[in-house]
Design a protein around this motif. Structure first.
Motif, PDB file in Angstrom:
ATOM      1  N   ALA A  23       0.853  -1.188   0.000  1.00 44.55           N
ATOM      2  CA  ALA A  23       0.000   0.000   0.000  1.00 44.55           C
ATOM      3  C   ALA A  23       0.890   1.240   0.000  1.00 44.55           C
ATOM      4  N   ALA A  24       0.547   2.215  -0.844  1.00 41.24           N
ATOM      5  CA  ALA A  24       1.452   3.340  -1.058  1.00 41.24           C
ATOM      6  C   ALA A  24       1.052   4.600  -0.301  1.00 41.24           C
ATOM      7  N   THR A  25      -0.197   5.007  -0.393  1.00 36.08           N
ATOM      8  CA  THR A  25      -0.626   6.273   0.203  1.00 36.08           C
ATOM      9  C   THR A  25      -1.916   6.077   0.980  1.00 36.08           C
ATOM     10  N   ILE A  26      -2.201   7.010   1.872  1.00 32.73           N
ATOM     11  CA  ILE A  26      -3.456   6.971   2.617  1.00 32.73           C
ATOM     12  C   ILE A  26      -4.640   7.026   1.670  1.00 32.73           C
ATOM     13  N   LEU A  27      -4.593   7.954   0.725  1.00 35.66           N
ATOM     14  CA  LEU A  27      -5.731   8.158  -0.170  1.00 35.66           C
ATOM     15  C   LEU A  27      -6.007   6.920  -1.008  1.00 35.66           C
ATOM     16  N   PRO A  40     -14.488   5.630  19.003  1.00 38.62           N
ATOM     17  CA  PRO A  40     -13.739   6.395  20.010  1.00 38.62           C
ATOM     18  C   PRO A  40     -12.730   5.574  20.795  1.00 38.62           C
ATOM     19  N   ILE A  41     -12.817   4.247  20.760  1.00 44.34           N
ATOM     20  CA  ILE A  41     -11.877   3.439  21.547  1.00 44.34           C
ATOM     21  C   ILE A  41     -10.479   3.582  20.964  1.00 44.34           C
ATOM     22  N   SER A  42      -9.554   4.001  21.792  1.00 49.90           N
ATOM     23  CA  SER A  42      -8.180   4.209  21.296  1.00 49.90           C
ATOM     24  C   SER A  42      -7.169   3.643  22.288  1.00 49.90           C
ATOM     25  N   THR A  43      -7.398   2.406  22.707  1.00 48.12           N
ATOM     26  CA  THR A  43      -6.460   1.726  23.598  1.00 48.12           C
ATOM     27  C   THR A  43      -5.062   1.713  22.992  1.00 48.12           C
ATOM     28  N   VAL A  44      -4.999   1.498  21.701  1.00 47.23           N
ATOM     29  CA  VAL A  44      -3.734   1.612  20.960  1.00 47.23           C
ATOM     30  C   VAL A  44      -3.757   2.898  20.155  1.00 47.23           C
ATOM     31  N   ALA A  45      -4.740   3.019  19.290  1.00 42.52           N
ATOM     32  CA  ALA A  45      -4.973   4.211  18.458  1.00 42.52           C
ATOM     33  C   ALA A  45      -6.394   4.100  17.941  1.00 42.52           C
ATOM     34  N   PRO A  46      -7.022   5.189  17.543  1.00 43.23           N
ATOM     35  CA  PRO A  46      -8.363   5.099  16.958  1.00 43.23           C
ATOM     36  C   PRO A  46      -8.350   4.142  15.773  1.00 43.23           C
ATOM     37  N   PRO A  47      -9.386   3.320  15.619  1.00 40.61           N
ATOM     38  CA  PRO A  47      -9.368   2.295  14.566  1.00 40.61           C
ATOM     39  C   PRO A  47      -9.190   2.839  13.166  1.00 40.61           C
ATOM     40  N   GLN A  48      -9.720   4.042  12.882  1.00 41.79           N
ATOM     41  CA  GLN A  48      -9.550   4.608  11.544  1.00 41.79           C
ATOM     42  C   GLN A  48      -8.077   4.861  11.244  1.00 41.79           C
ATOM     43  N   GLN A  49      -7.291   5.079  12.287  1.00 39.74           N
ATOM     44  CA  GLN A  49      -5.848   5.256  12.114  1.00 39.74           C
ATOM     45  C   GLN A  49      -5.110   3.920  12.135  1.00 39.74           C
ATOM     46  N   PRO A  58       4.389   2.736   9.709  1.00 36.76           N
ATOM     47  CA  PRO A  58       4.409   4.100  10.262  1.00 36.76           C
ATOM     48  C   PRO A  58       4.106   5.149   9.193  1.00 36.76           C
ATOM     49  N   TYR A  59       3.125   5.985   9.445  1.00 40.23           N
ATOM     50  CA  TYR A  59       2.737   7.031   8.507  1.00 40.23           C
ATOM     51  C   TYR A  59       2.368   8.279   9.295  1.00 40.23           C
ATOM     52  N   ASP A  60       2.214   9.381   8.596  1.00 39.73           N
ATOM     53  CA  ASP A  60       1.919  10.665   9.224  1.00 39.73           C
ATOM     54  C   ASP A  60       0.405  10.831   9.374  1.00 39.73           C
ATOM     55  N   VAL A  61      -0.087  10.765  10.615  1.00 40.71           N
ATOM     56  CA  VAL A  61      -1.520  10.906  10.866  1.00 40.71           C
ATOM     57  C   VAL A  61      -2.020  12.286  10.428  1.00 40.71           C
ATOM     58  N   ALA A  62      -1.138  13.289  10.482  1.00 38.25           N
ATOM     59  CA  ALA A  62      -1.537  14.632  10.061  1.00 38.25           C
ATOM     60  C   ALA A  62      -1.963  14.645   8.593  1.00 38.25           C
ATOM     61  N   ALA A 315       6.411  -6.244  14.281  1.00 36.24           N
ATOM     62  CA  ALA A 315       5.201  -5.440  14.211  1.00 36.24           C
ATOM     63  C   ALA A 315       5.083  -4.518  15.419  1.00 36.24           C
ATOM     64  N   LEU A 316       5.493  -5.000  16.596  1.00 34.30           N
ATOM     65  CA  LEU A 316       5.469  -4.153  17.790  1.00 34.30           C
ATOM     66  C   LEU A 316       6.423  -2.973  17.638  1.00 34.30           C
ATOM     67  N   ALA A 317       7.586  -3.226  17.057  1.00 34.59           N
ATOM     68  CA  ALA A 317       8.549  -2.139  16.847  1.00 34.59           C
ATOM     69  C   ALA A 317       7.988  -1.104  15.876  1.00 34.59           C
ATOM     70  N   SER A 318       7.347  -1.562  14.809  1.00 34.59           N
ATOM     71  CA  SER A 318       6.722  -0.643  13.853  1.00 34.59           C
ATOM     72  C   SER A 318       5.611   0.148  14.520  1.00 34.59           C
ATOM     73  N   LEU A 319       4.796  -0.535  15.310  1.00 41.20           N
ATOM     74  CA  LEU A 319       3.701   0.126  16.010  1.00 41.20           C
ATOM     75  C   LEU A 319       4.230   1.191  16.964  1.00 41.20           C
ATOM     76  N   ALA A 320       5.269   0.857  17.703  1.00 46.41           N
ATOM     77  CA  ALA A 320       5.853   1.809  18.656  1.00 46.41           C
ATOM     78  C   ALA A 320       6.421   3.030  17.934  1.00 46.41           C
ATOM     79  N   THR A 321       7.097   2.797  16.814  1.00 48.34           N
ATOM     80  CA  THR A 321       7.645   3.914  16.039  1.00 48.34           C
ATOM     81  C   THR A 321       6.534   4.848  15.578  1.00 48.34           C
ATOM     82  N   TRP A 322       5.465   4.253  15.071  1.00 57.87           N
ATOM     83  CA  TRP A 322       4.344   5.062  14.571  1.00 57.87           C
ATOM     84  C   TRP A 322       3.674   5.861  15.687  1.00 57.87           C
ATOM     85  N   LEU A 323       3.529   5.246  16.848  1.00 60.41           N
ATOM     86  CA  LEU A 323       2.860   5.913  17.975  1.00 60.41           C
ATOM     87  C   LEU A 323       3.755   6.939  18.669  1.00 60.41           C
ATOM     88  N   GLY A 324       5.059   6.916  18.369  1.00 66.73           N
ATOM     89  CA  GLY A 324       5.983   7.800  19.063  1.00 66.73           C
ATOM     90  C   GLY A 324       6.336   7.292  20.442  1.00 66.73           C
TER      91      GLY A 324
END
Length: 333
Positions: A23-27, A40-49, A58-62, A315-324
């Motif tokens: 997958a290349a881009t968000i759009l 609204p549940i964001s135990t890790v992050a909101p599901p849409q993210q 890891p991608y830019d949520v902004a 995957a945990l390392a990628s997740l941690a990087t993305w979450l900061g």
């Protein structure tokens, strides 16, 4: 009808859902998936993210916010994020006659009939002062059914939801997590009007394409354009709201994996945990893991893991990087 084996169906489903790592881009991802579910549940992050991270890493949520609120290539409606190309199909649904098929639609119609003046007042306020969050609109209406706490006690919130579903108001941004409302005619672009029956047919085709396969009485039917190319041996975690596993019955038959979200199950009755994520390796779901992001300590805590979690570290390392996050640790539930 193109019938395929269960093994082929798994590959097709993972490919169609862009979970093979290219997958290349968000759009482009949202366009292929069709939509992202908001919760609204964001135990890790909101599901849409989180659904996007599962595919993009890891991608830019902004950038997601820019696509929504600045470039307007995505839009929010009915608790989902959609590509703007879907607007004509959804506007057909917004315009449809409420025939009384669903109780919630009948309640909405009754509310509007009982509060004609209040509806005019709210639309006037938005026209004059929008965008606004609901608490900035003063006023009240006659409630025609009990709230049950879902919309709180303010009738403004109820009215805005009803008008939103009917395409009269739109979500045009967020302020401190609260939705900003404005008149839909000032936010949505003008698009071609499509009859409801045709729109529903096109939406069903989109759903089939994004899923890749569907289960029929004859077996697994693949979309004509679906790819059953080999899936790379990639590891990721899936949001409970991910469309690959959203249909729990389909998930069990396709992946031989029983899964349910236990967030609303009393703790003593949970088999696994509060917010457990399936572990996808290639085209197989091999286990489950319960990560939690502690935003105060910037730590991803692993509260539990079941099945084969031997490859979860990447995957945990990628997740941690993305979450900061600054660290990953075994936590306590």
């Amino acid at each position: 009808m193109r019938l395929v084996s269960q093994e082929e169906a798994r590959r097709i489903a993972v490919n169609a859902q862009l979970l093979y790592g290219s997958a290349a881009t968000i759009l482009d991802t949202v366009r292929q998936l069709g939509f992202l579910q908001i919760d609204p549940i964001s135990t890790v992050a909101p599901p849409q993210q989180l659904v996007l991270w599962s595919r993009l890493g890891p991608y830019d949520v902004a950038e997601l916010d820019r696509l929504l609120w600045v470039e307007k290539k995505l839009f929010e409606w009915n608790a989902f994020i959609w590509p703007i190309e879907s607007l004509p199909l959804l506007e057909a649904r917004m315009r449809r006659r409420r025939t009384g098929k669903y109780a919630w639609e009948r309640r909405g119609d009754e509310f509007l009939r009982e509060n004609v003046a209040f509806k005019r007042f709210v639309l006037r306020e938005l026209e004059r002062s929008g965008p606004m969050v609901s608490r900035e609109i003063e006023g009240d209406a006659r409630r025609t059914w009990a709230s049950h706490g879902w919309y709180g006690t303010r009738s403004v919130a109820v009215l805005l939801e009803i008008l939103h579903g009917r395409g009269l108001v739109a979500v045009v941004g967020r302020r401190n997590g609260q939705r900003l409302w404005d008149l839909a005619e000032r936010w949505y672009p003008e698009v071609e009007k499509i009859p409801l029956r045709e729109a529903e047919k096109l939406r069903e085709e989109q759903r089939f394409r994004s899923q890749g396969v569907r289960l029929t009485k004859a077996g697994w039917e693949a979309h004509p354009d679906a790819s059953d190319a080999p899936v790379p041996d990639r590891v990721t975690f899936l949001s409970p709201f991910d469309r690959l596993i959203h249909d729990r019955n389909r998930t069990e038959k396709l992946f031989d994996f029983f899964y349910r979200l236990e967030t609303y199950v009393p703790k003593a009755k949970r088999e696994y945990g509060y917010y457990v994520l399936p572990i996808l390796v290639g085209d197989r779901i091999v286990g489950r893991i319960e990560p939690r992001f502690d935003r105060r300590t910037k730590t991803v805590e692993v509260l539990g893991a079941w099945g084969d979690s031997s490859r979860a570290d990447a995957a945990l390392a990628s997740l941690a990087t993305w979450l900061g996050a600054e660290s990953v640790s075994a936590g306590r539930s």
